[in-house]
Design a protein around this motif. Structure first.
Motif, PDB file in Angstrom:
ATOM      1  N   ALA A 193       1.285 -19.056  34.276  1.00  0.00           N
ATOM      2  CA  ALA A 193       1.268 -19.914  33.091  1.00  0.00           C
ATOM      3  C   ALA A 193       2.163 -19.367  31.982  1.00  0.00           C
ATOM      4  O   ALA A 193       2.585 -20.110  31.097  1.00  0.00           O
ATOM      5  N   TYR A 194       2.479 -18.069  32.037  1.00  0.00           N
ATOM      6  CA  TYR A 194       3.240 -17.432  30.964  1.00  0.00           C
ATOM      7  C   TYR A 194       4.713 -17.245  31.305  1.00  0.00           C
ATOM      8  O   TYR A 194       5.438 -16.565  30.578  1.00  0.00           O
ATOM      9  N   GLY A 195       5.158 -17.868  32.403  1.00  0.00           N
ATOM     10  CA  GLY A 195       6.570 -17.830  32.747  1.00  0.00           C
ATOM     11  C   GLY A 195       7.091 -16.412  32.923  1.00  0.00           C
ATOM     12  O   GLY A 195       6.367 -15.488  33.278  1.00  0.00           O
ATOM     13  N   SER A 196       8.384 -16.241  32.654  1.00  0.00           N
ATOM     14  CA  SER A 196       9.013 -14.924  32.839  1.00  0.00           C
ATOM     15  C   SER A 196       8.873 -14.096  31.568  1.00  0.00           C
ATOM     16  O   SER A 196       9.863 -13.722  30.929  1.00  0.00           O
ATOM     17  N   SER A 197       7.630 -13.814  31.214  1.00  0.00           N
ATOM     18  CA  SER A 197       7.338 -13.145  29.939  1.00  0.00           C
ATOM     19  C   SER A 197       7.084 -11.655  30.155  1.00  0.00           C
ATOM     20  O   SER A 197       6.994 -11.157  31.282  1.00  0.00           O
ATOM     21  N   TYR A 198       6.960 -10.953  29.030  1.00  0.00           N
ATOM     22  CA  TYR A 198       6.495  -9.580  29.040  1.00  0.00           C
ATOM     23  C   TYR A 198       4.965  -9.587  28.953  1.00  0.00           C
ATOM     24  O   TYR A 198       4.395 -10.306  28.129  1.00  0.00           O
ATOM     25  N   ILE A 199       4.327  -8.806  29.809  1.00  0.00           N
ATOM     26  CA  ILE A 199       2.877  -8.664  29.786  1.00  0.00           C
ATOM     27  C   ILE A 199       2.575  -7.324  29.119  1.00  0.00           C
ATOM     28  O   ILE A 199       2.907  -6.265  29.657  1.00  0.00           O
ATOM     29  N   TYR A 200       1.967  -7.379  27.943  1.00  0.00           N
ATOM     30  CA  TYR A 200       1.793  -6.203  27.086  1.00  0.00           C
ATOM     31  C   TYR A 200       0.361  -5.698  27.237  1.00  0.00           C
ATOM     32  O   TYR A 200      -0.583  -6.337  26.764  1.00  0.00           O
ATOM     33  N   ILE A 201       0.187  -4.559  27.924  1.00  0.00           N
ATOM     34  CA  ILE A 201      -1.149  -4.072  28.277  1.00  0.00           C
ATOM     35  C   ILE A 201      -1.421  -2.718  27.616  1.00  0.00           C
ATOM     36  O   ILE A 201      -0.654  -1.770  27.810  1.00  0.00           O
ATOM     37  N   PRO A 202      -2.517  -2.586  26.861  1.00  0.00           N
ATOM     38  CA  PRO A 202      -2.887  -1.285  26.280  1.00  0.00           C
ATOM     39  C   PRO A 202      -3.603  -0.406  27.311  1.00  0.00           C
ATOM     40  O   PRO A 202      -4.801  -0.140  27.211  1.00  0.00           O
ATOM     41  N   ALA A 203      -2.838   0.062  28.289  1.00  0.00           N
ATOM     42  CA  ALA A 203      -3.424   0.806  29.407  1.00  0.00           C
ATOM     43  C   ALA A 203      -3.958   2.168  28.988  1.00  0.00           C
ATOM     44  O   ALA A 203      -4.837   2.732  29.654  1.00  0.00           O
ATOM     45  N   PHE A 204      -3.420   2.702  27.880  1.00  0.00           N
ATOM     46  CA  PHE A 204      -3.782   4.060  27.485  1.00  0.00           C
ATOM     47  C   PHE A 204      -4.482   4.070  26.131  1.00  0.00           C
ATOM     48  O   PHE A 204      -4.301   4.977  25.322  1.00  0.00           O
ATOM     49  N   SER A 205      -5.310   3.041  25.915  1.00  0.00           N
ATOM     50  CA  SER A 205      -6.121   2.991  24.702  1.00  0.00           C
ATOM     51  C   SER A 205      -7.494   3.593  24.934  1.00  0.00           C
ATOM     52  O   SER A 205      -8.013   4.338  24.102  1.00  0.00           O
ATOM     53  N   MET A 206      -8.093   3.223  26.076  1.00  0.00           N
ATOM     54  CA  MET A 206      -9.400   3.761  26.441  1.00  0.00           C
ATOM     55  C   MET A 206      -9.361   4.088  27.932  1.00  0.00           C
ATOM     56  O   MET A 206      -8.813   3.319  28.725  1.00  0.00           O
ATOM     57  N   LYS A 207      -9.944   5.193  28.291  1.00  0.00           N
ATOM     58  CA  LYS A 207      -9.822   5.690  29.662  1.00  0.00           C
ATOM     59  C   LYS A 207     -10.276   4.681  30.727  1.00  0.00           C
ATOM     60  O   LYS A 207      -9.592   4.532  31.750  1.00  0.00           O
ATOM     61  N   PRO A 208     -11.395   3.940  30.532  1.00  0.00           N
ATOM     62  CA  PRO A 208     -11.806   2.992  31.569  1.00  0.00           C
ATOM     63  C   PRO A 208     -10.798   1.862  31.810  1.00  0.00           C
ATOM     64  O   PRO A 208     -10.854   1.198  32.842  1.00  0.00           O
ATOM     65  N   GLY A 209      -9.884   1.654  30.865  1.00  0.00           N
ATOM     66  CA  GLY A 209      -8.928   0.572  31.026  1.00  0.00           C
ATOM     67  C   GLY A 209      -7.663   0.949  31.763  1.00  0.00           C
ATOM     68  O   GLY A 209      -6.862   0.075  32.110  1.00  0.00           O
ATOM     69  N   THR A 210      -7.470   2.236  32.036  1.00  0.00           N
ATOM     70  CA  THR A 210      -6.203   2.664  32.636  1.00  0.00           C
ATOM     71  C   THR A 210      -6.041   2.160  34.065  1.00  0.00           C
ATOM     72  O   THR A 210      -5.020   1.552  34.406  1.00  0.00           O
ATOM     73  N   ASP A 211      -7.027   2.412  34.927  1.00  0.00           N
ATOM     74  CA  ASP A 211      -6.887   2.007  36.335  1.00  0.00           C
ATOM     75  C   ASP A 211      -6.740   0.496  36.499  1.00  0.00           C
ATOM     76  O   ASP A 211      -5.857   0.047  37.253  1.00  0.00           O
TER      77      ASP A 211
END
Length: 339
Positions: A193-211
């Protein structure tokens, strides 16, 4: 004896006074305007708005000095070489050391063609419902969206169709896609749905979110997606949080929307924000849902949405950015009549 008691009493009251001042310094007392007061304030301001180039440049300099968004908004091979320690901005004592596993998945350097010109930052507020702002949003040169919002035909008249960057909070990957532990197909399909966009993910904000964030990267890479995953740099997020705390936002954590507005103010020549309205009634004093697609409220323990809005409204009044709160369709009709 009486004199001793008097001195002791004065000492106790003086100590309590100092403690009270310290408490107020750490947890300041302030009054957020009521919903009705905010409606009256916005209506008083009216639709007239003009950009103040001096104010725009001043705020861009402030954000550059504190946070350097052009270089630091994403984790890159340039700013995060092998062995660098990325301290999580959302919790203490946890960090990620850049290894041979993570380094290759970072982009080389900032991939955006800077400076960006006209930017739309689209929040998910219920005030967008029936706004007719879709065409206006899509006319921007660069469009940022928050937390994988729905863009189905039911909503496009109000929120538009185009996306150049969309944030993806790991909590959404957890709740909507079961942390990508069992299947990746629905996630990959939904991202189209977001086409050829950048997906901006805060992977290193909280440890449970990294994996889960790393799984999202690999799911898109393995499906030959035309999207580029950018991992939010925790140093940038931390410094933006400090910046806004110094400007009167006292929530435990900024909303994704304010992070993206901060990014836009640092990267874009013109910024217009849509869907930022954390109040229960709109300008017509009718009830407004929290999101344009549901009415699930955020945790008040983390965000201070009214405070954030007040800061953005201040920037609107100073001509630094434009806040679109009312109906874009109504303004279009008025412009047609004038022509």
């Amino acid at each position: 004896m009486v004199s001793l008691r008097c001195h002791r009493s004065k000492y106790i009251w003086a100590t309590l006074g100092v403690l009270a001042l310290l408490w107020l310094y750490i947890f300041p007392v302030y009054r957020i305007p009521s919903d009705k007061e905010m409606v009256e304030e916005v209506l008083r301001q009216g639709q007239t708005w003009s950009r103040n180039q001096t104010a725009v440049e001043l705020y861009r300099k402030l954000l550059t000095d504190c946070c350097n968004p052009k270089r630091m908004f994403a984790v890159t091979k340039e700013n995060s070489p092998l062995g660098k320690v990325l301290w999580y901005d959302g919790e203490f004592y946890h960090y990620h050391t850049v290894t041979n596993e993570t380094y290759p998945i970072f982009v080389q350097d900032t991939p955006l063609q800077l400076p960006l010109k006209r930017c739309s930052v689209v929040g998910n507020g219920g005030v967008l419902k029936h706004s007719g702002c879709g065409n206006e949003i899509d006319r921007a040169d660069f469009i940022m969206r928050c937390n994988l919002p729905p863009l189905s035909k039911d909503y496009t008249d109000d929120v538009g169709t185009k996306t150049h960057l969309v944030s993806a909070n790991p909590s959404i990957i957890e709740k909507s896609f079961q942390n990508l532990l069992w299947s990746r197909k629905s996630f990959v399909e939904s991202m189209k749905a977001y086409g050829s966009s950048y997906i901006y993910i805060p992977a290193f904000s909280m440890k449970p979110g990294t994996d889960p964030s790393l799984r999202a990267y690999h799911a898109l890479a393995d499906s030959s997606s035309n999207q580029t995953v950018l991992f939010a740099n925790p140093d940038f997020l931390k410094n933006v949080g400090i910046f806004w705390k110094n400007h009167g936002v006292h929530g435990k954590r900024l909303s994704t929307g304010l992070f993206l507005v901060s990014l836009a103010l640092g990267l874009c020549e013109e910024v217009t924000a849509y869907g930022f309205w954390p109040f229960s009634v709109g300008l017509d004093e009718r009830p407004v849902s929290h999101h344009y697609y549901d009415n699930i409220l955020p945790s008040s323990r983390f965000h201070a949405m009214p405070e954030e809005f007040l800061q953005l409204w201040h920037l609107h009044k100073s001509g630094t950015l434009r806040m679109r709160v009312g109906s874009c369709a109504k303004e279009r009709m008025e412009l047609k009549r004038e022509k």
